[in-house]
Design an enzyme around this catalytic site. Structure first.
Site, PDB file in Angstrom:
ATOM      1  N   LYS A 186       0.861  -1.175   0.000  1.00  0.00           N
ATOM      2  CA  LYS A 186       0.000   0.000   0.000  1.00  0.00           C
ATOM      3  C   LYS A 186       0.899   1.227   0.000  1.00  0.00           C
ATOM      4  O   LYS A 186       1.406   1.653   1.028  1.00  0.00           O
ATOM      5  CB  LYS A 186      -0.910  -0.005   1.239  1.00  0.00           C
ATOM      6  N   SER A 239       5.212   8.395  10.272  1.00  0.00           N
ATOM      7  CA  SER A 239       5.319   9.181  11.496  1.00  0.00           C
ATOM      8  C   SER A 239       5.111   8.305  12.728  1.00  0.00           C
ATOM      9  O   SER A 239       4.500   7.233  12.649  1.00  0.00           O
ATOM     10  CB  SER A 239       4.276  10.297  11.492  1.00  0.00           C
ATOM     11  N   CYS A 294      13.243  10.985   7.286  1.00  0.00           N
ATOM     12  CA  CYS A 294      13.353  10.701   8.715  1.00  0.00           C
ATOM     13  C   CYS A 294      14.796  10.703   9.204  1.00  0.00           C
ATOM     14  O   CYS A 294      15.034  10.688  10.398  1.00  0.00           O
ATOM     15  CB  CYS A 294      12.685   9.360   9.043  1.00  0.00           C
ATOM     16  N   GLU A 394       8.604  16.899  15.153  1.00  0.00           N
ATOM     17  CA  GLU A 394       9.221  16.502  13.880  1.00  0.00           C
ATOM     18  C   GLU A 394       8.577  17.350  12.783  1.00  0.00           C
ATOM     19  O   GLU A 394       7.484  17.067  12.304  1.00  0.00           O
ATOM     20  CB  GLU A 394       9.011  15.020  13.600  1.00  0.00           C
TER      21      GLU A 394
END
Length: 508
Positions: A186, A239, A294, A394
């Protein structure tokens, strides 16, 4: 999006992006769709279907049937497919990169680097016979042998993020497939086309239909994948809040999970560091891919005595960065959506309100691109207080924060207190300080004068603390362990001349 662009989008029919199920492009039947933008143009270019739970279930059923046959395919044949796939990805890397740039916005050179890092793991996947073999011990007791097997799990789900639409699928799927599993992927609905292209290359390489399926969607498709009884494992990158949801939901359903979450990566700069090298590293690691990764360095933790000089050098380098359309040879592209661009830009007002100094304001950038693009230039914020949301959150954009500390010890305490533990780096010419840092720092990936310490393919990728949830890191040895399960066999073949009964309890 401008009013004119919005009106045009409302009257335009867009090219639909198909699912890839059972070895063919599949037109969606669910009815719900989402727009796919070119971020450098600021307008919709395609339309992606959002699968229903039933569509996802059909893909899982096809994958389950394919997995039963694929696991019985010889090691030699599976290896041939992986070698062929590696050659096809290498040959078509430009096409993949341009597809990424069109939907994500990162510059083509950056997209080519993404494909190259994915290829490292494809190359590792060609070595799966060595990394999935078991062990054998003869005569653990008289005439008794014990050996282990590593067998595939069956159907595995992969949920990949928007920031690396090719690399993350190439981190997980090749190892899962080489080990004998079937995959339902996905991809992010924001830039899904690269995943379909990769699936087509697998088919061209000889992968049987149904072993890799691509299903587009949003939370409905994700939750269907997390709870489907025929899905044995989930691999996720995204996340931290979503990683927690993925881990908790799939684990509750009895699945094996590796969920890689967010980060707030620090770069500790000591007074003896080469400040030119350090400034180059901070700019490269902070603003590559517009900070949407990230492993980006988002906080420079610098000892006060060299802070002014380092900030000045970073500011001077930012002035030379060309922001614009990724197809025009620029250094940095747009952010993925207008909503995300505005969210990131909003942190600059927060920084000023919290007493920080805005050294370079990315909202004032002059771009080489269309006016409607989702632009935010490189931004440098000095004197950031750790209590500010600019430090805590973040941000996932081209915002580099500078936190000043009095000493190595204060910098280490700041890093230790952070809830994330993905990657961090130290810049110093002191070998003793570097060795102490790598021993003490509580993160999963450490750089010594290397700002983005992403491990090469034959090691494993993953952080600590709130940057990872579940049972394993990505690729490398951990990847093979995650996508297989061990079976241990204890075997005795009696000599034909042996006979007789003995009802006593075994002595050995």
């Amino acid at each position: 999006m401008s009013q004119a662009a919005h009106e045009q989008a409302s009257t335009t029919t867009f090219e639909p992006i198909p699912h890839w199920i059972g070895g063919e492009r599949r037109i969606a039947t669910g009815g719900r769709t989402a727009p796919v933008f070119n971020p450098a143009l600021g307008r919709q270019i395609r339309e992606v279907p959002l699968a229903t739970a039933d569509e996802l279930g059909e893909a899982v059923a096809i994958a389950k049937a394919a997995a039963a046959e694929w696991r019985e395919t010889s090691v030699a044949r599976r290896q041939q497919v992986m070698f062929a796939f590696r050659e096809l990805v290498a040959a078509r890397r430009q096409q993949i990169a341009e597809t990424i740039t069109t939907e994500h916005g990162k510059v083509v050179s950056d997209a080519l680097g993404e494909v190259a890092r994915g290829l490292e793991v494809v190359e590792l996947a060609t070595a799966f016979p060595l990394l999935t073999k078991g062990e054998y011990t003869e005569n653990v007791s008289t005439g008794v042998d014990v050996y282990s097997l590593r067998q595939p799990l069956g159907v595995v789900g992969i949920i990949s993020p928007f920031n690396f639409p090719a690399m993350v699928p190439l981190w997980f799927a090749p190892i899962a497939i080489a080990a004998g599993n079937a995959v339902v992927l996905k991809p992010s609905e924001k830039d899904p086309s690269a995943a379909v292209l990769i699936a087509e290359l697998y088919q061209e390489a000889g992968l049987p239909d149904g072993v890799l399926n691509v299903v587009h969607g949003d939370k409905e498709a994700v939750d269907a994948l997390l709870t489907h009884p025929d899905v044995a494992a989930i691999s996720f990158v995204g996340s931290t809040p979503i990683a927690q949801h993925v881990y908790e939901t799939a684990s509750r359903e009895g699945k094996r999970v590796q969920a890689l979450g967010g980060a707030k990566n620090h770069m500790l700069v000591l007074p003896d560091a080469d400040l030119d090298v350090t400034a180059d590293a901070a700019v490269n690691a902070g603003f590559g891919s517009a900070g949407e990764r990230c492993m980006a360095i988002s906080v420079v933790v610098v000892v006060e005595s060299v802070a002014d000089e380092l900030v000045a050098r970073i500011r001077d380098r930012i002035a030379g960065i060309r922001t614009g359309d990724g197809t025009r040879g620029c250094d940095m592209g747009p952010l993925i959506t207008q909503v995300h661009r505005d969210k990131v830009a909003g942190y600059l007002d927060v920084a000023v309100a919290d007493g920080a100094t805005l050294v370079t304001d990315g909202r004032e950038v002059e771009v080489d691109g269309e006016a409607d693009g989702f632009w935010l230039g490189p931004t440098l914020v000095d004197h950031v207080d750790p209590s500010s949301a600019v430090y805590r959150d973040e941000i996932f954009g081209p915002v580099l924060s500078v936190v000043r500390v009095a000493s190595y010890e204060e910098g280490m305490a700041l890093i230790a207190a952070n809830p994330y533990g993905n990657g961090t780096a130290i810049f110093t010419n002191d070998g003793g300080a570097a060795r102490r840092f790598q021993h003490e720092v509580e993160v999963g990936m450490v750089g010594v004068n290397v700002p983005i310490p992403v491990p090469v393919g034959y090691f494993s990728f993953g952080g600590w603390k709130s940057s990872i949830f579940g049972q394993g890191k990505a690729y490398g040895p951990h990847g093979y362990q995650f996508f297989t399960r061990e079976k241990v066999v204890t075997s005795r073949w009696l000599d034909p001349s042996h006979g007789g009964l003995n009802l006593g309890f075994p002595q050995n």
